[in-house]
Design a protein around this motif. Structure first.
Motif, PDB file in Angstrom:
ATOM      1  N   ILE A 267      -0.172  54.122  55.329  1.00  0.00           N
ATOM      2  CA  ILE A 267       0.288  52.821  54.324  1.00  0.00           C
ATOM      3  C   ILE A 267       1.436  52.906  54.073  1.00  0.00           C
ATOM      4  O   ILE A 267       2.535  52.364  52.893  1.00  0.00           O
ATOM      5  N   THR A 268       2.625  53.875  54.869  1.00  0.00           N
ATOM      6  CA  THR A 268       3.983  53.544  54.283  1.00  0.00           C
ATOM      7  C   THR A 268       4.922  52.470  55.586  1.00  0.00           C
ATOM      8  O   THR A 268       5.363  52.672  55.307  1.00  0.00           O
ATOM      9  N   GLY A 269       3.855  52.387  56.373  1.00  0.00           N
ATOM     10  CA  GLY A 269       3.987  50.522  56.177  1.00  0.00           C
ATOM     11  C   GLY A 269       4.381  50.320  58.187  1.00  0.00           C
ATOM     12  O   GLY A 269       4.455  48.592  58.070  1.00  0.00           O
ATOM     13  N   ASN A 270       4.184  51.263  58.983  1.00  0.00           N
ATOM     14  CA  ASN A 270       5.115  51.377  59.934  1.00  0.00           C
ATOM     15  C   ASN A 270       4.155  49.798  60.803  1.00  0.00           C
ATOM     16  O   ASN A 270       4.494  49.111  62.064  1.00  0.00           O
ATOM     17  N   ASN A 271       2.766  50.587  61.188  1.00  0.00           N
ATOM     18  CA  ASN A 271       2.125  48.960  61.655  1.00  0.00           C
ATOM     19  C   ASN A 271       2.058  47.811  61.327  1.00  0.00           C
ATOM     20  O   ASN A 271       1.676  46.876  62.097  1.00  0.00           O
ATOM     21  N   ALA A 272       1.981  47.989  59.756  1.00  0.00           N
ATOM     22  CA  ALA A 272       1.642  46.225  59.644  1.00  0.00           C
ATOM     23  C   ALA A 272       3.005  45.533  59.285  1.00  0.00           C
ATOM     24  O   ALA A 272       2.923  44.234  60.427  1.00  0.00           O
ATOM     25  N   LEU A 273       4.588  45.918  59.818  1.00  0.00           N
ATOM     26  CA  LEU A 273       5.484  45.237  60.299  1.00  0.00           C
ATOM     27  C   LEU A 273       5.513  45.165  62.054  1.00  0.00           C
ATOM     28  O   LEU A 273       6.075  44.451  62.049  1.00  0.00           O
ATOM     29  N   ILE A 274       5.123  45.995  62.642  1.00  0.00           N
ATOM     30  CA  ILE A 274       5.046  46.247  64.073  1.00  0.00           C
ATOM     31  C   ILE A 274       3.985  45.103  64.624  1.00  0.00           C
ATOM     32  O   ILE A 274       4.699  43.695  65.172  1.00  0.00           O
ATOM     33  N   VAL A 331      15.153  54.447  53.365  1.00  0.00           N
ATOM     34  CA  VAL A 331      16.485  54.274  53.189  1.00  0.00           C
ATOM     35  C   VAL A 331      16.271  52.270  53.361  1.00  0.00           C
ATOM     36  O   VAL A 331      16.870  51.457  52.592  1.00  0.00           O
ATOM     37  N   ALA A 332      15.452  52.743  55.048  1.00  0.00           N
ATOM     38  CA  ALA A 332      15.469  51.204  55.140  1.00  0.00           C
ATOM     39  C   ALA A 332      14.878  50.542  54.783  1.00  0.00           C
ATOM     40  O   ALA A 332      14.893  49.299  53.939  1.00  0.00           O
ATOM     41  N   LEU A 333      13.462  51.038  54.897  1.00  0.00           N
ATOM     42  CA  LEU A 333      12.658  49.952  53.810  1.00  0.00           C
ATOM     43  C   LEU A 333      13.424  49.160  52.367  1.00  0.00           C
ATOM     44  O   LEU A 333      13.244  48.193  51.818  1.00  0.00           O
ATOM     45  N   VAL A 334      13.894  50.582  51.368  1.00  0.00           N
ATOM     46  CA  VAL A 334      14.746  50.442  49.908  1.00  0.00           C
ATOM     47  C   VAL A 334      15.930  48.495  50.692  1.00  0.00           C
ATOM     48  O   VAL A 334      15.897  47.718  49.886  1.00  0.00           O
ATOM     49  N   TRP A 422       9.746  47.722  49.036  1.00  0.00           N
ATOM     50  CA  TRP A 422      10.156  48.745  48.254  1.00  0.00           C
ATOM     51  C   TRP A 422       8.261  49.386  47.798  1.00  0.00           C
ATOM     52  O   TRP A 422       8.640  50.405  48.076  1.00  0.00           O
ATOM     53  N   LEU A 423       7.485  48.212  48.054  1.00  0.00           N
ATOM     54  CA  LEU A 423       6.003  49.245  47.990  1.00  0.00           C
ATOM     55  C   LEU A 423       5.672  50.144  48.670  1.00  0.00           C
ATOM     56  O   LEU A 423       5.258  51.884  48.852  1.00  0.00           O
ATOM     57  N   TYR A 424       6.358  49.733  49.881  1.00  0.00           N
ATOM     58  CA  TYR A 424       5.925  51.621  51.757  1.00  0.00           C
ATOM     59  C   TYR A 424       6.920  52.435  51.067  1.00  0.00           C
ATOM     60  O   TYR A 424       6.392  53.119  51.200  1.00  0.00           O
ATOM     61  N   ALA A 425       8.598  51.825  50.866  1.00  0.00           N
ATOM     62  CA  ALA A 425       8.654  53.107  49.983  1.00  0.00           C
ATOM     63  C   ALA A 425       8.582  53.735  49.302  1.00  0.00           C
ATOM     64  O   ALA A 425       9.280  55.560  49.204  1.00  0.00           O
ATOM     65  N   ALA A 426       7.779  53.831  48.339  1.00  0.00           N
ATOM     66  CA  ALA A 426       7.388  54.343  47.836  1.00  0.00           C
ATOM     67  C   ALA A 426       6.261  54.938  47.561  1.00  0.00           C
ATOM     68  O   ALA A 426       6.296  56.608  47.346  1.00  0.00           O
TER      69      ALA A 426
END
Length: 470
Positions: A267-274, A331-334, A422-426
């Motif tokens: 839920i922090t998003g890494n597979n979503a971007l892959i 930081v990278a996500l922001v 930003w949601l993934y960053a939070a």
């Protein structure tokens, strides 16, 4: 009886370490299969979208089919690995991967492709449950981190190979899927020569076979005898494990840590971007080839970070490593969110920054959680329910992976790329808090030592501090 609760192993000879490395590498090929099928869909969607009429929902279904299958695969493998053995289940993973790859390559329709990827998912889910457990139970404590992380290295290496293959093959998506059969056959060939887990053998009262296996992989009779004695201290306490045993109060902390680390990894998003980076980047103005190259470059950074992480987890620890890596990914996500504001990246400079931030995020997040997720899930559970506990951790991973997969493109449409990042960053900030307060350090400890800490209520970091204060 020498229980060796200090968890320290004697040095091994180079020949014996070579054997352990060989066992880990062959078994970890299941991770390469998992990674290849994870990465190849991001490239194949570009060609599939031109051959078949596919909207965002259909793309998410094709991508999510493998994850849906993994939910069943990881849960089913847990009880089977406890009953039939770790080695047999790894062989089963290879068979399913080979069949699923061939069926995917021959798919005459989107419906058939979804069914084929469901079959691949059964094997992918099984691999995430059984392979880390098998490697952890064979490896010595001092080197267990890097041995288990070989599985994750193979995952990210497989993703990189997938993007390189997709770039070379262009729109030929059938060849992309079909080539997955090659590492599956290598895995099958290698596993026929590898031993069964000595810990599983002891659970099944096959003591002499367990001792013989440990002598083979430790290279020292006395050390093997001492390790058998230590394993027996937990085998004799709980000879059989059931699903409801995971709810026991003393085991619950392991379940919380294993399942939550698996959840946060998704839920922090890494597979979503892959999965969807090429699609998101093409919508932002990148050409197909540029989008594939940019994502492939990012996965290459993940491979490099995984190699570095495999060393660090046995030197600074699993928990410390995560606390180092996750802040940079936030930081990278922001910054990524900022770059996609308004019209998105419209200049060469802004597009270059997008690629760099994407690479930094995947390197730090996937190189952080990815290195530790399977390692922690293979370590924290007691032996008598380790198969089922690791299955539960894998189920958590795949459940949240499915949720992310089925919502990412829709989130980008509803919220915009900026607010999605930003949601993934939070969420990543919440993961940091969880790691700091609840994730224990398992570096350098035998699996039996970790189990004794669970039983003695000294598992969480705050429990250890309280015990020391007393």
């Amino acid at each position: 009886m020498n229980t060796r609760h200090d968890g320290l192993a004697k040095p091994q000879t180079k020949n014996m370490m070579g054997l352990v490395i060989g066992i880990a590498v062959i078994a970890a090929l299941g991770g390469l299969l998992f990674g290849y099928d994870t990465g190849i869909i991001g490239v194949a969607l570009l060609g599939l979208g031109r051959q078949f009429s596919m909207d965002d929902t259909t793309k998410q279904l094709v991508t999510g089919a493998i994850i849906f299958g993994a939910l069943f695969g990881c849960l089913g493998t847990g009880p089977l690995s406890d009953r039939l053995g770790r080695r047999r289940m790894v062989i089963g993973v290879g068979v399913l991967f080979a069949i699923g790859s061939i069926c995917s390559a021959l798919s005459p329709s989107i419906g058939f492709l979804i069914a084929s990827r469901f079959l691949l998912g059964l094997s992918a889910g099984s691999s995430t449950q059984i392979i880390p457990v098998y490697i952890a139970e064979v490896s010595p404590p001092a080197h267990r981190g890097k041995m288990v992380v070989l599985f994750q290295f193979m995952v990210v290496f497989g993703i990189t190979v997938a993007y390189a293959t997709g770039f070379a093959l262009g729109d030929h998506w059938r060849w992309m899927f079909g080539l997955g059969v090659v590492p599956a056959l290598i895995l099958l060939g290698g596993m026929f020569f590898l031993p069964e887990s000595p810990r599983w053998l002891l659970v099944k009262k096959r003591d002499q076979e367990a001792l013989t296996t440990l002598e083979r992989v430790r290279g020292n009779h006395d050390e093997a005898v001492a390790e058998v004695a230590e394993i027996r201290t937990v085998v004799l306490d709980e000879p059989e494990g059931r699903w409801r045993d995971l709810a026991k109060p003393w085991i619950r902390p392991a379940v919380i840590v294993g399942a939550s680390i698996s959840m946060f990894s998704q839920i922090t998003g890494n597979n979503a971007l892959i999965y969807y980076a090429p699609t998101i980047l093409t919508k932002a103005g990148f050409s197909d080839k540029a989008a594939v190259l940019a994502t492939g470059f990012s996965t290459l950074l993940v491979v490099i970070m995984t190699v570095i992480g495999s060393v660090l987890v046995d030197r600074i620890g699993r928990r410390t490593y995560l606390l180092w890596m996750i802040p940079g990914s936030i930081v990278a996500l922001v910054v990524l969110g900022y770059l996609f504001e308004g019209q998105g990246p419209t200049t060469d400079t802004s597009r270059l920054l997008v690629v760099l931030c994407l690479g930094a995020y995947l390197m730090l997040n996937c190189g952080g959680f990815g290195v530790c997720i399977w390692l922690i899930n293979s370590e924290v559970y007691p032996l008598f329910v380790r198969g089922k506990g690791a299955a539960l951790g894998a189920f958590s991973h795949w459940s949240f992976d499915l949720i992310v997969t089925l919502t990412t493109l829709s989130l980008v449409t509803w919220l915009g790329a900026t607010h999605t990042f930003w949601l993934y960053a939070a969420i990543s900030v919440f993961s940091l808090v969880f790691i700091y307060y609840l994730v224990p350090e398992t570096m350098g400890k035998s699996l039996e030592k970790i189990e004794h800490e669970l039983r003695d209520r000294q598992f969480y970091p705050y429990q250890k501090k309280a015990a020391k204060a007393v």
